[in-house]
Structures are given as C-alpha cells and as structure tokens.
Write an enzyme that holds these catalytic residues in place. Structure first.
Site, short mmCIF file in Angstrom:
data_model
loop_
_atom_site.label_atom_id
_atom_site.label_comp_id
_atom_site.label_asym_id
_atom_site.label_seq_id
_atom_site.Cartn_x
_atom_site.Cartn_y
_atom_site.Cartn_z
CD1 TRP A 47 -0.13 -1.67 3.04
CD2 TRP A 47 0.69 0.39 3.33
NE1 TRP A 47 0.69 -1.70 4.15
CE2 TRP A 47 1.21 -0.45 4.36
CE3 TRP A 47 1.08 1.73 3.31
CZ2 TRP A 47 2.08 0.01 5.34
CZ3 TRP A 47 1.95 2.19 4.29
CH2 TRP A 47 2.43 1.33 5.29
CG ASN A 48 5.15 1.22 0.54
OD1 ASN A 48 4.76 0.44 -0.33
ND2 ASN A 48 6.41 1.30 0.89
CE LYS A 107 -3.62 -9.27 -2.25
NZ LYS A 107 -3.85 -8.20 -1.25
CB CYS A 138 10.77 -0.45 0.70
SG CYS A 138 10.93 0.27 -0.95
CD GLU A 166 12.36 -5.86 -5.82
OE1 GLU A 166 13.06 -5.28 -4.97
OE2 GLU A 166 12.84 -6.40 -6.84
P1 NAD Z 1 2.54 -7.12 3.48
O1 NAD Z 1 3.58 -8.16 3.36
O2 NAD Z 1 1.70 -7.10 4.69
O3 NAD Z 1 1.51 -7.21 2.25
C1 NAD Z 1 1.95 -7.13 0.92
C2 NAD Z 1 0.91 -7.80 0.02
O4 NAD Z 1 0.91 -9.21 0.27
C3 NAD Z 1 -0.51 -7.32 0.28
O5 NAD Z 1 -1.17 -7.19 -0.95
C4 NAD Z 1 -1.10 -8.46 1.10
O6 NAD Z 1 -2.49 -8.58 1.02
C5 NAD Z 1 -0.42 -9.65 0.47
N1 NAD Z 1 -0.37 -10.86 1.29
C6 NAD Z 1 -0.49 -10.99 2.63
N2 NAD Z 1 -0.36 -12.29 2.99
C7 NAD Z 1 -0.15 -13.00 1.86
C8 NAD Z 1 0.08 -14.38 1.57
N3 NAD Z 1 0.13 -15.31 2.53
N4 NAD Z 1 0.29 -14.75 0.29
C9 NAD Z 1 0.28 -13.83 -0.70
N5 NAD Z 1 0.06 -12.50 -0.50
C10 NAD Z 1 -0.15 -12.09 0.77
O7 NAD Z 1 3.29 -5.73 3.26
P2 NAD Z 1 2.67 -4.28 3.38
O8 NAD Z 1 2.45 -3.96 4.82
O9 NAD Z 1 1.55 -4.15 2.43
O10 NAD Z 1 3.90 -3.39 2.80
C11 NAD Z 1 4.94 -2.91 3.60
C12 NAD Z 1 6.19 -3.74 3.40
O11 NAD Z 1 6.55 -3.76 2.02
C13 NAD Z 1 7.39 -3.15 4.11
O12 NAD Z 1 8.14 -4.19 4.70
C14 NAD Z 1 8.19 -2.51 2.99
O13 NAD Z 1 9.56 -2.36 3.26
C15 NAD Z 1 7.93 -3.46 1.88
N6 NAD Z 1 8.18 -2.83 0.58
C16 NAD Z 1 9.27 -3.22 -0.15
C17 NAD Z 1 9.55 -2.60 -1.35
C18 NAD Z 1 10.76 -2.94 -2.19
O14 NAD Z 1 10.87 -2.46 -3.30
N7 NAD Z 1 11.67 -3.77 -1.70
C19 NAD Z 1 8.71 -1.58 -1.80
C20 NAD Z 1 7.62 -1.22 -1.03
C21 NAD Z 1 7.35 -1.86 0.15
#
Ligand code: NAD
Length: 525
Positions: free
Chosen positions: A148-149, A172, A278, A244
């Site tokens: 979501w960020n 998704k 991130c 990522e």
């Molecule tokens: P999250 O892991 O909670 O959720 C990410 C996505 O995964 C959501 O769409 C969620 O619904 C889905 N999801 C949850 N459980 C799942 C499962 N078991 N199987 C498949 N999909 C599932 O992360 P968040 O809170 O949405 O995002 C924040 C995190 O993302 C932070 O750790 C941030 O650092 C990271 N991030 C990384 C990058 C990068 O480029 N490396 C970029 C942006 C954010």
C-alpha cells in the site's frame, strides 16, 4: 471480474478505501475468493497467447496510450492515493504518478528492442559450426502482489514490463489501497489492453495466497514475513518469484559531508510518506566529529515540517495508513526508550488514530527494536560512530540489505564505502531516489529480496530466455556422435589438448587428431 461493491465484510484487512486522516471508509470492494482468483487466472491464460502474438510495437502503443490516460487523470489519481494512503497529494503526484509515467514511457520505448532475438556465435570450439539465437518468451500469467505504500508505481514496476513482454497480468493490490488499483486498471483498459489480459483481484492474504497457486510467476512486493510465505508457496509449485521486501537502510554521514544538505536529504528520506518507504533512511550513523552539528541541522530540518492530512496543501507528513501501523512503530519507540534512548525531537500531531509524531532518537542501543527491525513510520535513530569503519560495520549488522546512502564531500570516498555496504543499491549524497528511476535496477540483497525491477534486469524478469541453436552443416555428423573406437578416443584426447593445453607446441602437435575428429563424416557409424 471482482470490482467495487458494497457487500464485502468491513474492518480488519478487508479491501476498503479508508481515509487515514479521518477514519472515513469511502468505498468497499468485493473479495475475490480462491475460485474467483482461479477463474481470473484461467481467463488471463486464455487471453494471453493473442496478446503475445501482437507485434511488440502494438503492445508498446497501448502502454504509450496508458501514459496519456493516466496523465489526464493525474489529479484524481493523486487524490485517491492521498485519501487511501494518507500522504500529501503533491507527494502522490510527484512520486507515485510521476514515477509511473516515467516507467511506462521508458519500458514502452525499450521493450520492443529488448525482445528482438539476439543472434550470436559461441566462442566454444565445439560450437564452431553453430549459431545461437536467444529468444525471449513470456511466462504466461504473471501474478503481481503489491503493498500500500506506493500503490501505483510498485505494482506497475513489474506489471508494465510484464505486459509489454506479452504476459497477462493479474494484480492483487493491497487491501488498504484498492481504489487506486481500479483507476490503473481503467486507464490500461481504455488504452487498449484487453480486460482479461490485465485484471485486478481484491482481497487480503488469502487472495494473494490463491494467486500464488495459479500464476506462472509471482512478482511480490511487501514485508519480509509475507515474502517468505510467497517464496514457500512458489517453491511448492516450482514456479519462479521475484521478491522486493523490507529494508532497514543505513545513511552514513561522513565528517566531510555538507551537513545542511545531508540533514535536508535524510529528513526527506525518513519522513516523506510518513516514514513508510521501503528504502527510507532508517538508521543514521554519523562520524563523531560532526555528530552535534549534524544533529542540530537535522533538528532544524525536521522541526519545520507540518504534520496533517494529506489533502491539505501545507502538509509535509501525513498520518500513517492504519492504527495498527502506528501501534507497531509505537512499540518500537517504547522499546528504544526503555533501553535508554533519548528523544532529540518529537513533533506535535493533529488528533487522529493514525498519527505518529515525527521523532528523532539518539543513544539508541544496538539491540533495540528500531536497530534490529524494519521501522515503517516516522521514527529516526541517529547514532554517533567513531569513524567510517564503525559506520560500515554498524550499517551491515542487520539481516536486511535493500538500499543505503552515503553523505560525503568526496565522491570517490563515497563510492569506496558503497562497495563495502551490503545493499542492493547505494546512493551518494541523496537517498531513496535510485528505487524510482526507470533504467536503474532496484532490488535488495540478504533478506530484502530476490530479483530486480526496473532497467534491463527488470525486463529480464518478465521473460524466459530460450536458446535456439542452429547448425550450419545440416548433413555433417557431429564428432561426438556414436561410432566410438580407439582412434576416436585418441582424437578426442587430441581435441582436449588442443583446446586447453598451456603448451603451444603440444597444441600444435594435437592438430592432426583434431582434424580427424572434425572430419567426422569420414568416420564409420
Ligand atoms: P505485506 O507483506 O503485509 O503485504 C503485501 C501484500 O501481500 C498485500 O497485498 C497483502 O495482502 C499480500 N499478502 C499478505 N499475505 C499474503 C500471503 N500469505 N500470500 C500472498 N500474498 C499475501 O506488506 P505491506 O504492509 O503491504 O507493505 C509494507 C512492506 O513492504 C514493508 O516491509 C516494505 O519495506 C515493503 N516494501 C518493499 C519494497 C521494495 O521495493 N523492496 C517496496 C515497497 C514496500
């Protein structure tokens, strides 16, 4: 296809557009269950071959048209992002929409050339009769699971190149930012991408998990914990995934840095998007001789920030996206304070259950939560280190390795430090920016992920590469085919000597055997 509806469950991680500044839920979305996700992937799989069969320029034309559609709706898009995520509208316009437009233009321009088969001669002696084409083919159905960020450019960083390479995409989006995913889908469809070739399935973890069961490759962006689950699901099916994940990025301020510039850059790199980036600067290490003046500059840069709703023009730092994110950062703050950290600065915030005051901490112990976990909010630990050696050691002591920044007046010294940092990218005298540039590969090392987005390496993630090898001489037997004999063995031996011996004389003496081997047609089958 699942779309906006009023019948879905409320609260928890159900998909809804909720304004973090006010708590108002302004739209709800239908959850795609496992059957709906399978049906979406089946439709995508059926539609993909025709999409892949189009000339690459036609697909590029659709992405170019998408740029114009999105440009026309940029204000609406930025407002949706501000009202779902909480960030300032200007930030959404510049970072989310701006990076998306640049990515789309870049990939539309370079992908047709990237996809052209690349003919090459092999340098291997045994392949002297052959030429090889490296053919890039789409995987089929790409599952793109996104957070979501940065809810627009993150999914599109992989979805756009995937589409351009001839894949169908099922996205998704985060259950906290479904509205902007719908706007993106509308723009793509209006631009000429078939509805079954780009689909959006709404829902929380279960919907993402279902996508991992049906897609041909997963692009996942999100937390390390979820990334590990996605990797395990993909491993069970033996399908590839690109991950990522989170970061705990260090910013190293060397004594020769322009301290005002470093303070302004680090303030933005930590507190923009309410710290929910991130590649945010999450741990600052400052050489002892400039610690106090740097801290003073940083305090000055942060003290003037306005905290408020993202929709207000003067807001610099908005609310965090959800109360549970604030609860998490509060627990990390409390842990640091309980272990002896000091508050150097803490701003006031408006009322609301998502605001966390932008905070600078000093004397944060190495084992405390802000130093060992990813902090995903406006909390910044600033640590005094003796010298650059200690700064590098402290920077590398986390399990993650997404990005890093080095602040110095000596660029060559900065680059030398960059070589020693365990990170997927290092930015000198800036931070975060490398993650948003279309032709610069982005992706972490250690527990921050696998694979890359952006640049040619990002495109490469969207295709399978097939080697097609052609022999120049259709009826000429290969020297290694059957027809083994003592003489054949001696000729093979001569070939090994000719190809690999360190002695020029031995290689020359082996040539007659090589010729006999190469003239295999004269050999009895
Ligand atoms: P999250 O892991 O909670 O959720 C990410 C996505 O995964 C959501 O769409 C969620 O619904 C889905 N999801 C949850 N459980 C799942 C499962 N078991 N199987 C498949 N999909 C599932 O992360 P968040 O809170 O949405 O995002 C924040 C995190 O993302 C932070 O750790 C941030 O650092 C990271 N991030 C990384 C990058 C990068 O480029 N490396 C970029 C942006 C954010």
């Amino acid at each position: 296809m699942p779309s906006a509806a009023a019948s879905s469950p409320v609260g928890g991680r159900s998909p809804e557009s909720r304004d973090p500044a006010t708590g108002e839920v302004w739209k709800r979305y239908e959850v795609a269950d496992a059957d709906a996700v399978k049906a979406a992937c089946d439709r995508a799989r059926a539609a993909q071959p025709a999409w892949a069969a189009l000339p690459a320029r036609v697909r590029a034309g659709a992405v170019e048209a998408f740029v114009q559609k999105l440009l026309a709706r940029r204000e609406e898009a930025a407002n949706i992002i501000a009202r779902e995520n909480g960030k300032p509208v200007g930030e959404a316009l510049g970072v989310d929409v701006g990076v998306t437009l640049a990515l789309a233009e870049h990939f539309a321009k370079v992908t047709p050339r990237f996809l052209k088969p690349h003919w090459q001669r092999s340098a291997a002696l045994m392949a002297w009769r052959k030429r090889v084409a490296l053919v890039k083919e789409p995987y089929g159905v790409m599952g793109v699971i996104s957070p979501w960020n940065y809810p627009m450019f993150l999914p599109l960083s992989s979805a756009l190149p995937a589409l351009l390479c001839g894949n169908a995409v099922v996205n998704k989006p985060s259950e906290w930012t479904p509205g902007i995913a719908e706007l993106v889908r509308e723009c793509l469809l209006e631009a000429g991408v078939p509805a079954d070739v780009y689909q959006v399935v709404h829902g929380a973890g279960a919907t993402g998990a279902a996508l991992c069961e049906h897609a041909d490759k997963i692009f996942f962006t999100g937390s390390e914990a979820t990334g590990r689950k996605v990797a395990a699901a993909c491993a069970r099916r033996l399908i590839p995934c690109a991950l990522e994940l989170g970061g705990s990025d260090p910013a190293i301020v060397l004594a020769d840095a322009d301290l005002k510039h470093a303070a302004a850059g680090i303030a933005w790199a930590r507190f923009s998007n309410a710290g929910q980036t991130c590649v945010a600067a999450k741990r600052v290490f400052v050489e002892a001789s400039v610690f106090e003046p740097f801290l003073a500059e940083l305090n000055d840069a942060v003290r003037v920030l306005n905290v408020g709703p993202g929709t207000a023009d003067r807001t610099d730092v908005g609310p965090m996206i959800r109360p549970e994110q604030r609860t998490l950062i509060t627990a990390q703050f409390d842990d640091a304070i309980a272990r002896g950290a000091n508050v150097a600065l803490r701003l006031a915030t408006p009322e609301g259950d998502c605001y966390f005051p932008p905070t600078i901490l000093t004397d944060v112990p190495a084992g405390s939560r802000p130093m060992t976990e990813e902090t995903f909010g406006p909390l910044l630990p600033v640590t005094k280190v003796a010298d650059v050696e200690e700064a590098i050691a402290r920077a590398n002591e986390t399990t993650q390795g997404l990005s890093a920044s080095v602040w110095t007046g000596d660029v060559a010294r900065g680059v030398a430090v960059a070589h020693r940092l365990q990170a997927g990218s290092v930015v000198i005298n800036d931070a975060c920016s490398s993650a948003g540039i279309a032709d610069v590969p982005h992706g972490g090392v250690k527990s921050s992920g696998l694979g890359k987005v952006h640049g040619d390496l990002g495109l490469q993630e969207c295709v399978r590469t097939k080697a097609v090898m052609v022999d120049w001489f259709q009826s000429w037997r290969q020297p290694w085919w059957f027809g083994y004999s003592r003489a054949h063995r001696d000729n093979i031996d001569a070939f090994l000597v000719a190809a690999h011996s360190g002695s020029l004389w031995a290689r020359v003496r082996a040539l007659p055997g090589v010729l006999r081997l190469v003239l295999a047609p004269s050999r009895k089958a």
